[in-house]
Scaffold this motif. Sequence first.
Motif, PDB file in Angstrom:
ATOM      1  N   GLU A  69     -10.810 -76.655 -81.622  1.00 49.95           N
ATOM      2  CA  GLU A  69     -11.221 -77.041 -82.836  1.00 49.95           C
ATOM      3  C   GLU A  69     -12.435 -78.065 -82.882  1.00 49.95           C
ATOM      4  N   ARG A  74     -15.418 -78.317 -85.962  1.00 51.42           N
ATOM      5  CA  ARG A  74     -14.766 -78.048 -87.281  1.00 51.42           C
ATOM      6  C   ARG A  74     -14.007 -79.200 -87.764  1.00 51.42           C
ATOM      7  N   SER A  79      -5.710 -77.785 -85.048  1.00 46.36           N
ATOM      8  CA  SER A  79      -6.231 -77.100 -83.796  1.00 46.36           C
ATOM      9  C   SER A  79      -4.797 -76.440 -82.945  1.00 46.36           C
TER      10      SER A  79
END
Length: 199
Positions: A69, A74, A79
Motif C-alpha cells: 500500500e 494509498r 497493508s
Amino acid sequence: MDKKTKILIPEIPGDWTARIRSGHLNIWNEALHGRPHRNGLPEVRMEPPEKGLYAERIGEAWYWVCGCERCLDRGKGYSYIVCHEHDRCITCHTHNTELPKNMTRWGKREGFRCGTCQDHLDATRKADALAKAAASGHSESDCSYTDAILCPHCASEQSSDDRYEDEAEAECGVCGGLYSLELHYSVSYTTMVAGKAPA
Ligand SMILES: [Zn+2]
Ligand SMILES: [Zn+2]
Ligand SMILES: [Zn+2]
C-alpha cells in the motif's frame, strides 16, 4: 518498488482461478486436510520473487503485481503485505533488518511497531494517565457502580469483553496497577397472565 510491476508467472496456467494468500505466500488450488482442492487441480505454492508482490489474474494469465500500500500511494492504511523497502517500524522508521532479531514487533494496522517504540509509547501513556488521575483527584470512590470498568489507579477504561465474573486480581493495561472487580446486576420483572382473568 515500482507500483506498475507486472511479471508473468509462466508456471501457473491462466485458467486457474482458485488462489489464496497467506502472508507473502500465494497458494493455488489449496489442498485441505490432505484432500485435493474440489476443482481437482494440483496445489502449487509460490513465494513472489520479491517481497511486496502478490499474484493477480489479469486477463487470461497470472502476474506478480505490487501489493504494498505504501508503494501504491494509498495513504497510511492497512497493508496486507509490504515490500522490502517499506518493512519499517511505523514510529521510528528503522528497517526491520536493522532491529535486533529477538526484539518484539507489534503488529499494527499500518505495519509493525518496534519494541523500543512501543515501550516508549506505553510509558508515556502510563505517565499521562497517572498525572491526569492525580490532577483530577481520582480515587477508588469514583469507580463504584459505574457503567464502564475504570482503573482505580489511573481512571483508564478497561475492556469489558468476556468479563462475566468477579475477579480477585486484574491488571490495568495502561498503568499496570492491580485491582479487583465486582459485577452488579440489576433486577427487572416480568408478569404473564396465569389462570383466568378477574371477573
Ligand atoms: Zn513498498
Ligand atoms: Zn521503532
Ligand atoms: Zn490504570
